[in-house]
Design a protein around this motif. Sequence first.
Motif, PDB file in Angstrom:
ATOM      1  N   ASN A 273       0.841  -1.217   0.052  1.00 24.18           N
ATOM      2  CA  ASN A 273      -0.003  -0.105  -0.134  1.00 24.18           C
ATOM      3  C   ASN A 273       0.668   1.200   0.000  1.00 24.18           C
ATOM      4  OD1 ASN A 273      -2.315  -1.482   0.259  1.00 24.18           O
ATOM      5  ND2 ASN A 273      -2.032  -1.815   2.515  1.00 24.18           N
ATOM      6  N   ASN A 274       2.079   0.932  -0.637  1.00 24.56           N
ATOM      7  CA  ASN A 274       2.987   2.254  -0.808  1.00 24.56           C
ATOM      8  C   ASN A 274       3.511   2.794   0.696  1.00 24.56           C
ATOM      9  OD1 ASN A 274       2.971   2.242  -3.667  1.00 24.56           O
ATOM     10  ND2 ASN A 274       1.097   3.575  -3.716  1.00 24.56           N
ATOM     11  N   ASP A 275       3.291   1.979   1.713  1.00 26.95           N
ATOM     12  CA  ASP A 275       3.807   2.439   2.937  1.00 26.95           C
ATOM     13  C   ASP A 275       5.183   2.413   2.889  1.00 26.95           C
ATOM     14  OD1 ASP A 275       1.521   2.832   4.093  1.00 26.95           O
ATOM     15  OD2 ASP A 275       1.271   0.916   5.204  1.00 26.95           O
ATOM     16  N   THR A 276       6.094   3.355   3.469  1.00 25.20           N
ATOM     17  CA  THR A 276       7.636   3.161   3.559  1.00 25.20           C
ATOM     18  C   THR A 276       8.109   2.850   4.925  1.00 25.20           C
ATOM     19  OG1 THR A 276       7.658   4.907   1.706  1.00 25.20           O
ATOM     20  CG2 THR A 276       9.643   4.536   3.025  1.00 25.20           C
ATOM     21  N   ILE A 277       8.985   1.998   4.680  1.00 31.84           N
ATOM     22  CA  ILE A 277       9.806   1.439   6.033  1.00 31.84           C
ATOM     23  C   ILE A 277      11.221   1.892   5.955  1.00 31.84           C
ATOM     24  CG2 ILE A 277      10.263  -0.356   7.438  1.00 31.84           C
ATOM     25  CD1 ILE A 277       8.186  -1.838   6.366  1.00 31.84           C
ATOM     26  N   LYS A 278      11.503   2.718   7.061  1.00 32.20           N
ATOM     27  CA  LYS A 278      12.918   3.064   7.017  1.00 32.20           C
ATOM     28  C   LYS A 278      13.723   2.383   8.062  1.00 32.20           C
ATOM     29  CE  LYS A 278      13.814   7.144   9.117  1.00 32.20           C
ATOM     30  NZ  LYS A 278      13.948   8.745   9.264  1.00 32.20           N
ATOM     31  N   VAL A 279      14.749   1.646   7.580  1.00 32.71           N
ATOM     32  CA  VAL A 279      15.607   0.733   8.304  1.00 32.71           C
ATOM     33  C   VAL A 279      16.781   1.330   8.833  1.00 32.71           C
ATOM     34  CG1 VAL A 279      16.542  -1.562   8.623  1.00 32.71           C
ATOM     35  CG2 VAL A 279      14.447  -1.175   7.131  1.00 32.71           C
ATOM     36  N   LEU A 280      17.234   1.584   9.904  1.00 34.72           N
ATOM     37  CA  LEU A 280      18.431   2.412  10.233  1.00 34.72           C
ATOM     38  C   LEU A 280      19.544   1.147  10.598  1.00 34.72           C
ATOM     39  CD1 LEU A 280      15.738   4.267  10.904  1.00 34.72           C
ATOM     40  CD2 LEU A 280      17.723   5.628  11.993  1.00 34.72           C
ATOM     41  N   PHE A 281      20.634   1.512  10.382  1.00 32.09           N
ATOM     42  CA  PHE A 281      21.689   0.484  10.537  1.00 32.09           C
ATOM     43  C   PHE A 281      22.946   1.441  11.298  1.00 32.09           C
ATOM     44  CE2 PHE A 281      19.687  -1.069   7.053  1.00 32.09           C
ATOM     45  CZ  PHE A 281      19.760  -2.604   7.126  1.00 32.09           C
ATOM     46  N   ASN A 282      23.547   0.733  12.073  1.00 37.55           N
ATOM     47  CA  ASN A 282      24.805   1.467  12.986  1.00 37.55           C
ATOM     48  C   ASN A 282      25.627   0.274  12.831  1.00 37.55           C
ATOM     49  OD1 ASN A 282      26.591   2.872  14.136  1.00 37.55           O
ATOM     50  ND2 ASN A 282      25.128   3.372  15.748  1.00 37.55           N
ATOM     51  N   ASP A 283      26.937   0.485  12.325  1.00 38.18           N
ATOM     52  CA  ASP A 283      28.050  -0.406  12.392  1.00 38.18           C
ATOM     53  C   ASP A 283      27.596  -1.918  11.741  1.00 38.18           C
ATOM     54  OD1 ASP A 283      29.894   1.266  13.448  1.00 38.18           O
ATOM     55  OD2 ASP A 283      29.380   0.510  15.471  1.00 38.18           O
ATOM     56  N   LYS A 284      26.890  -1.572  10.688  1.00 38.35           N
ATOM     57  CA  LYS A 284      26.469  -2.728   9.913  1.00 38.35           C
ATOM     58  C   LYS A 284      25.132  -3.609  10.546  1.00 38.35           C
ATOM     59  CE  LYS A 284      30.249  -3.037   6.644  1.00 38.35           C
ATOM     60  NZ  LYS A 284      31.232  -3.773   6.212  1.00 38.35           N
ATOM     61  N   LYS A 285      24.760  -3.381  11.378  1.00 38.31           N
ATOM     62  CA  LYS A 285      23.646  -3.926  12.213  1.00 38.31           C
ATOM     63  C   LYS A 285      22.388  -2.906  12.446  1.00 38.31           C
ATOM     64  CE  LYS A 285      26.558  -6.836  15.182  1.00 38.31           C
ATOM     65  NZ  LYS A 285      26.633  -7.176  16.559  1.00 38.31           N
ATOM     66  N   ILE A 286      21.509  -3.749  12.089  1.00 40.00           N
ATOM     67  CA  ILE A 286      20.068  -2.971  12.270  1.00 40.00           C
ATOM     68  C   ILE A 286      19.865  -2.502  13.770  1.00 40.00           C
ATOM     69  CG2 ILE A 286      17.524  -3.139  12.096  1.00 40.00           C
ATOM     70  CD1 ILE A 286      17.805  -5.317  10.091  1.00 40.00           C
ATOM     71  N   SER A 287      19.625  -1.074  13.610  1.00 36.76           N
ATOM     72  CA  SER A 287      19.570  -0.427  15.039  1.00 36.76           C
ATOM     73  C   SER A 287      18.111   0.274  15.081  1.00 36.76           C
ATOM     74  CB  SER A 287      20.501   0.502  15.005  1.00 36.76           C
ATOM     75  OG  SER A 287      20.395   1.768  14.251  1.00 36.76           O
ATOM     76  N   ASP A 288      17.268   0.545  14.374  1.00 40.47           N
ATOM     77  CA  ASP A 288      15.918   0.856  14.600  1.00 40.47           C
ATOM     78  C   ASP A 288      15.244   0.699  13.171  1.00 40.47           C
ATOM     79  OD1 ASP A 288      13.854   2.081  16.021  1.00 40.47           O
ATOM     80  OD2 ASP A 288      14.737   4.235  15.938  1.00 40.47           O
ATOM     81  N   PHE A 289      13.918   0.883  13.418  1.00 38.64           N
ATOM     82  CA  PHE A 289      12.577   0.980  12.458  1.00 38.64           C
ATOM     83  C   PHE A 289      11.906   2.323  12.522  1.00 38.64           C
ATOM     84  CE2 PHE A 289      13.192  -3.751  12.899  1.00 38.64           C
ATOM     85  CZ  PHE A 289      13.655  -4.213  11.561  1.00 38.64           C
ATOM     86  N   LYS A 290      11.678   2.904  11.483  1.00 44.15           N
ATOM     87  CA  LYS A 290      10.602   3.847  11.212  1.00 44.15           C
ATOM     88  C   LYS A 290       9.599   3.652  10.359  1.00 44.15           C
ATOM     89  CE  LYS A 290      12.884   6.364  14.626  1.00 44.15           C
ATOM     90  NZ  LYS A 290      12.230   6.581  15.967  1.00 44.15           N
TER      91      LYS A 290
END
Length: 291
Positions: A273-290
């Motif tokens: 449904n055109n939702d956008t998930i922002k996946v944040l990385f720190n030192d090549k590991k997933i650190s947060d989702f928005k």
Amino acid sequence: MSKKKYHYKIKDWTFDPITSELTNGSEKIHLQNQVAKVLIELIKANGQTISKKELLEKAWPNTIVTENSLDKTVSELRKVFGDSRANAQFIETLPRKGYRLIAPLKKVEIENQAIPVIKKGSWLKWGIPLLVLSIVAIIYIFNKNTEAKKILSPNGQIIASIKKDGANYALFTENITNGKVDTLDSFSKPESTVISWSSDNTSIIYNTTLAKTDFYSINVFNLLTKKVSYIKFPKEEGMTFSSLKPQGSPSKSLDHKKLSQRNSTVHYITYENNDTIKVLFNDKKISDFKW
């Protein structure tokens, strides 16, 4: 020189403004960004009334937000505390004026002791203790990446959590109203424990990436359909970006873009449904989702 940081005792709860976590005994709840900001501003007011206009300006800087959003955020915060507007024990509403924190509040200073200077010829005295401290610190940092996490839904009704469950880790939900706990998914120990809600309260996104794999793995659990979608994409450059694969359906590619800055990377993934998930990385590991 020792470094100082502060926690806040709010009645029976302890709030860490750095991690946005509220704890009460063994219970730990991670507050969503805006909920934490509103609580911080109420704490700063130190029992004084803070107007809705001021709360909106400080919790949503440079953003046009209605008072309805603030009212919902305060309502979510009340639910975490088990509070109510009619019989307020934590947050009082003053009609046409604003809000104020009425629960007992105490600022608690926490000191991290400075490491002693090692004098020449005293390595036996200090070397072994420091070695032990180093090993303990390494174990702590390793375990911190996979500690149990809890996060409240945007509507303030359900707490989602990831924690160890026997030999595996599991996704749980707890209904605040009736106390019902459900186990939704089970998976192997992820390299980082990250969890978030969709803005419409219908889906939970969580990291299931294993340390020794070539792909990042993200699961999305839909509470309405009770199905899991799997998003996978490569850890290394040059490999094909993969896919969304709901249970019982073929995989398909997802539109995405990637932005990198020093050690941080962000993937913008276009979901259903055109939702956008922002996946944040720190030192090549997933650190947060928005979402």
